[in-house]
Design a protein around this motif. Structure first.
Motif, PDB file in Angstrom:
ATOM      1  N   PRO A  46       2.780  -9.113   0.707  1.00  0.00           N
ATOM      2  CA  PRO A  46       2.912  -8.689   2.179  1.00  0.00           C
ATOM      3  C   PRO A  46       1.531  -8.331   2.353  1.00  0.00           C
ATOM      4  O   PRO A  46       0.655  -7.583   1.711  1.00  0.00           O
ATOM      5  N   LYS A  47       0.784  -8.638   3.631  1.00  0.00           N
ATOM      6  CA  LYS A  47      -0.224  -8.481   4.023  1.00  0.00           C
ATOM      7  C   LYS A  47      -0.944  -6.822   3.894  1.00  0.00           C
ATOM      8  O   LYS A  47      -2.041  -6.496   3.370  1.00  0.00           O
ATOM      9  N   HIS A  48       0.307  -5.975   4.428  1.00  0.00           N
ATOM     10  CA  HIS A  48      -0.417  -4.572   4.297  1.00  0.00           C
ATOM     11  C   HIS A  48      -0.470  -4.148   2.870  1.00  0.00           C
ATOM     12  O   HIS A  48      -1.280  -3.052   2.495  1.00  0.00           O
ATOM     13  N   THR A 108      -4.419  -3.255   0.478  1.00  0.00           N
ATOM     14  CA  THR A 108      -4.571  -1.674  -0.182  1.00  0.00           C
ATOM     15  C   THR A 108      -4.442  -1.888  -1.669  1.00  0.00           C
ATOM     16  O   THR A 108      -4.719  -0.979  -2.265  1.00  0.00           O
ATOM     17  N   PHE A 109      -4.270  -2.972  -2.300  1.00  0.00           N
ATOM     18  CA  PHE A 109      -4.090  -3.206  -3.534  1.00  0.00           C
ATOM     19  C   PHE A 109      -5.420  -3.282  -4.284  1.00  0.00           C
ATOM     20  O   PHE A 109      -6.160  -3.911  -4.152  1.00  0.00           O
ATOM     21  N   LYS A 110      -5.372  -2.683  -5.463  1.00  0.00           N
ATOM     22  CA  LYS A 110      -6.405  -2.618  -6.317  1.00  0.00           C
ATOM     23  C   LYS A 110      -6.126  -2.894  -7.609  1.00  0.00           C
ATOM     24  O   LYS A 110      -5.228  -2.364  -8.367  1.00  0.00           O
ATOM     25  N   PRO A 111      -6.327  -4.325  -7.996  1.00  0.00           N
ATOM     26  CA  PRO A 111      -5.824  -4.777  -9.136  1.00  0.00           C
ATOM     27  C   PRO A 111      -6.233  -3.829 -10.576  1.00  0.00           C
ATOM     28  O   PRO A 111      -5.522  -3.953 -11.415  1.00  0.00           O
ATOM     29  N   GLU A 128       5.476   2.776  -6.584  1.00  0.00           N
ATOM     30  CA  GLU A 128       5.208   2.422  -5.295  1.00  0.00           C
ATOM     31  C   GLU A 128       4.872   1.120  -5.120  1.00  0.00           C
ATOM     32  O   GLU A 128       4.827   0.643  -3.953  1.00  0.00           O
ATOM     33  N   GLN A 129       4.171   0.392  -6.189  1.00  0.00           N
ATOM     34  CA  GLN A 129       3.593  -0.908  -5.590  1.00  0.00           C
ATOM     35  C   GLN A 129       4.558  -1.812  -5.877  1.00  0.00           C
ATOM     36  O   GLN A 129       4.155  -3.293  -5.699  1.00  0.00           O
ATOM     37  N   THR A 130       5.707  -1.581  -6.539  1.00  0.00           N
ATOM     38  CA  THR A 130       6.592  -2.737  -6.842  1.00  0.00           C
ATOM     39  C   THR A 130       7.226  -3.517  -5.527  1.00  0.00           C
ATOM     40  O   THR A 130       7.391  -2.871  -4.464  1.00  0.00           O
ATOM     41  N   ILE A 131       7.055  -4.497  -5.467  1.00  0.00           N
ATOM     42  CA  ILE A 131       7.449  -5.301  -4.505  1.00  0.00           C
ATOM     43  C   ILE A 131       8.665  -6.379  -4.537  1.00  0.00           C
ATOM     44  O   ILE A 131       8.481  -7.074  -5.509  1.00  0.00           O
ATOM     45  N   GLY A 132       9.780  -6.366  -3.857  1.00  0.00           N
ATOM     46  CA  GLY A 132      10.809  -7.070  -3.929  1.00  0.00           C
ATOM     47  C   GLY A 132      10.580  -8.146  -2.884  1.00  0.00           C
ATOM     48  O   GLY A 132       9.783  -8.198  -2.051  1.00  0.00           O
TER      49      GLY A 132
END
Length: 80
Positions: A49-51, A55-58, A65-69
């Motif tokens: 997702p764009k949001h 904000t993602f920092k690899p 909290e970074q887990t995405i389904g």
């Protein structure tokens, strides 16, 4: 794409991405890139997702909290 070690090389020949409607993305290439279809797999080029992408920092250690389904999949609980 860019967070993956091969991201920069994988997408080097992408000239633009067109979105004619909310459910379609057309990738326009400068030349044929036969490996791109494999590189678009979820493990190498996940859809984020764009949001989250903004904000993602690899380099940061991943957090729960970074887990995405996707679709019907939602992380309800994690036990290490």
């Amino acid at each position: 794409g860019q967070a993956h070690p091969r991201g920069r090389a994988t997408f080097a020949h992408v000239t633009r991405v067109e979105t004619p409607d909310p459910h379609t993305a057309e990738i326009v290439l400068a030349r044929p890139v036969p490996y791109l279809i494999t590189a678009l797999s979820g493990s190498e080029s996940p859809i984020v997702p764009k949001h989250v992408y903004e904000t993602f920092k690899p380099a940061d250690q991943p957090r729960l909290e970074q887990t995405i389904g996707t679709g019907p999949f939602i992380l309800k609980e994690w036990q290490p």
